[in-house]
Design an enzyme around this catalytic site. Sequence first.
Site, PDB file in Angstrom:
ATOM      1  N   ASP A 406       0.848  -1.191   0.000  1.00 18.68           N
ATOM      2  CA  ASP A 406       0.000   0.000   0.000  1.00 18.68           C
ATOM      3  C   ASP A 406       0.889   1.248   0.000  1.00 18.68           C
ATOM      4  O   ASP A 406       2.104   1.150   0.174  1.00 18.68           O
ATOM      5  CB  ASP A 406      -0.865  -0.060   1.283  1.00 18.68           C
ATOM      6  N   GLU A 409       2.683   5.113  -3.835  1.00 17.88           N
ATOM      7  CA  GLU A 409       2.665   6.098  -4.944  1.00 17.88           C
ATOM      8  C   GLU A 409       3.965   6.896  -5.024  1.00 17.88           C
ATOM      9  O   GLU A 409       4.335   7.267  -6.137  1.00 17.88           O
ATOM     10  CB  GLU A 409       1.458   7.036  -4.789  1.00 17.88           C
ATOM     11  N   ASP A 484      -8.871   3.480  -2.822  1.00 20.24           N
ATOM     12  CA  ASP A 484      -9.918   3.807  -1.838  1.00 20.24           C
ATOM     13  C   ASP A 484     -11.183   4.356  -2.484  1.00 20.24           C
ATOM     14  O   ASP A 484     -11.400   5.570  -2.527  1.00 20.24           O
ATOM     15  CB  ASP A 484      -9.362   4.804  -0.821  1.00 20.24           C
TER      16      ASP A 484
HETATM   17  O1  MIG Z   1      -4.067   5.857   4.640  1.00 20.96           O
HETATM   18  O2  MIG Z   1      -3.781   0.578   5.586  1.00 20.96           O
HETATM   19  O3  MIG Z   1      -5.848   1.962   0.156  1.00 20.96           O
HETATM   20  O4  MIG Z   1      -6.772  -0.314   1.411  1.00 20.96           O
HETATM   21  O5  MIG Z   1      -6.925  -0.278   4.228  1.00 20.96           O
HETATM   22  C1  MIG Z   1      -4.821   4.707   4.444  1.00 20.96           C
HETATM   23  C2  MIG Z   1      -4.976   1.277   5.692  1.00 20.96           C
HETATM   24  C3  MIG Z   1      -3.912   3.525   4.261  1.00 20.96           C
HETATM   25  C4  MIG Z   1      -5.045   2.817   2.242  1.00 20.96           C
HETATM   26  C5  MIG Z   1      -5.409   1.604   1.446  1.00 20.96           C
HETATM   27  C6  MIG Z   1      -6.439   0.814   2.171  1.00 20.96           C
HETATM   28  C7  MIG Z   1      -5.920   0.417   3.525  1.00 20.96           C
HETATM   29  C8  MIG Z   1      -5.515   1.656   4.316  1.00 20.96           C
HETATM   30  N1  MIG Z   1      -4.533   2.429   3.558  1.00 20.96           N
END
Ligand code: MIG
Length: 798
Positions: A406, A409, A484
Amino acid sequence: MILNEQIEHKGNAFPTKIIDFKKDVDTLYFSSENGVILQMTILRDSMFRFRYATGAKFENDFSYAISHDAVRGYNKLEITEDIEKYIITTSKLVCYISKTDLRSRIYDAIDETLISEDELGFHWEESYELGGNIVKMTKSSPNGESFYGLGDKAEHTNLKGKRFQNWATDSYAFGRYTDPIYKAIPFYTALQNKKSYGIFFDNSFRAYFDFCSERRNVTSFWAEGGEMNYYFIYGPKMQDVVAAYTNLTGTPELPPLWALGYHQCKWSYYPESNVKEITQKFRDLRIPCDAIYLDIDYMEGFRCFTWSKDYFPEPKKMVKELADDGFKTVVIIDPGIKIDLEYDVFQEGLEKDYFCRRADGPYMKGKVWPGECYFPDFTRKEVREWWAGLFQELIEDIGVKGVWNDMNEPAVMDVPGKSFPNDVRHDYDGNPCSHRKAHNIYGMQMAKATYMGLKKYNYPLRPFVITRSAYSGTQRYTSTWLGDNVATWEHLWIANVQAQRMAMSGFSFVGSDIGGFAQQPNGELYARWIQLGIFHPFCRTHSSGDHGDQEPWTFGQEVTDVVRKFIELRYQLLPYLYTSFYKYIEEGIPMLKSLVLFDQEDTQTHHRTDEFMAGEHILACPIGEPNAKGRRMYIPKGTWYNFWTHEQVLGGDEKWVDADLDSMPLFVKEGAILPIYPVQQYVGEKEIEQLTLDIYYKDGKEESDVFEDANDGYDYTKGRYSLRHFTLTGKEGKLTIKQHKSGSFITSYETFKINLIGLPFEIKTIKIDSEEISFEDLKLTHRTFEITKNFNQLQVIG
Ligand code: MIG
């Protein structure tokens, strides 16, 4: 928005006349008087690479996108010239390069139609502040041209009339018009006069694409640095364009079959007792599920590669117990490493100098979940190897089966731009650069490093990785989710077009957060979303913790039953899904096809968004609004069977299709043979004792495949797979099915159960390999019977 026109006036430079031409095997060099060189490489008869240098010198030729296994080679290459131009001819294309300004024009070599031509063509603007050029390309676009692809854009499948930006961005609760979002995939296809070509602009800087938005008959793309470096790929079939791009940027290995099962996720399931409660409930309610996910709260203070002692005191034991119950455990890993001198991962990264630095030397410091963090420079081989090594305990010892990357980016909290500043330095595998160049590939390199770790420590089983950010080629290492999204009907529509778009951008292993990540769906929306999700290659419910529960049983009995029914359908269709995955990795055929990809000749398909092909033979269309008893949808030309009623439908127009909450519009192409497994609660629960073949009669011919293997491991790469190729031919009281089998894998079952659907005559005789078989031996009941899996030819005679 900066207009092209404004940019044009800021001092664009253009190539002048050609003063030199050189040929080096498959590569041509055209040099202009003002120091521009066009390097044109003939990769295939239908694929050219165009690359431009200003100042008479190219950069080091390096790309993260291009696969080492890309097919190269052509049948014909002829170069001639006349007074105005050079003429490059292959067996598929003819390309003119203008001697006055380097502009190109490309024709179909067979029927001589114009496929694409430069408008202004290549031009550039010097970027004094940052160095290098802003590199630009404009091409003419005739009326009636349509555009598709470009990764995860949340917009209409047809991109005509719109402008987009590629800059990987964390986009919580994005919407249809949010751009850019998570992924940067600079590949699109164009379709005009029933002919399709593609452009892959392999430049990782922030880039823009304008599809006749600013100027009606002009398409342009440009980037804030790097080289004008693009591939022109001709079809004329769009499916061939996509396949060629997919081959160029690579395909993944086969995933383990469990990865195609249903997955359950939430931010966050904890402590351990909560995880067990969830998994137990799946088994109690007999809703199939293969994987359970742990989000950031499983860690100790969000430190990657640690476990919270309070919530998960004995991870190895828990993971084993889950495994005994048929659940694979998948955990999240983010790129930010907490600044904490007591934390070994941080210490080691610091000692070995693995973290990204700012231009003048300090570390790139940014706030993410753990607080202040440093970030590994995944663009260094050594760092990727270190990162891969960090998975040893998690995978080899604890038994985790998949990792979810995650925030890559990369996302940074509470700063303008939500990411690293531009001056951050990256190695870029020996091509040192700033973040401007590395931003869009950072997530890809993280996912690659993770993949390397999983591959190493899970061997001889296959790795499973999921990423949020991606650049072209990322599909070689990982699956992906769409970020998200929100629990709204509009987002169900977005998930559908995004998944189709990703598949036509070479990245098939994709799925949305089913039900929506932000906010909570009602039962109806959740059920409709599951119906869509079971046709996506990656099928996972995920939601944020602060909006309530989101499990199949959250919304009452009726919804639970609907959800179970559709997840069961997915498990029945596993061999079909797996076969389409195999076709994707072998031939580059996208697992999901927008209708335009399925039948580009039919102009009705050019603007459709909702209907899509899942695999080669199933047409699906989600219900996209509340209180629906069905919907209107476009059924492509040809004859189809309603999946539920087996009623035959003739396509070629819009039709109403009934679909109460426990159904959805689904059709099977006539002549198809669908392989069906029994329902299992998880992959491998049962040994498959018989393979059912649902055979949809056709007056004519149709081909189908069934791919199977050990469901995991690498034996398939050594020929130990089973590929059955079926040719069905129906005519006047006779249905013939020929089977050609390849591969040395022996399937666990001995027989097929044959279901004949739509057979227009009564069965009088059945012959296997020309020998008549008694109905008793076949256990024939109506149009169902059992036969050996080893037949070469089955004849059903009326
Ligand atoms: O700032 O890890 O897209 O799937 O549950 C949020 C917590 C961070 C974003 C991800 C999401 C995940 C969440 N993350």
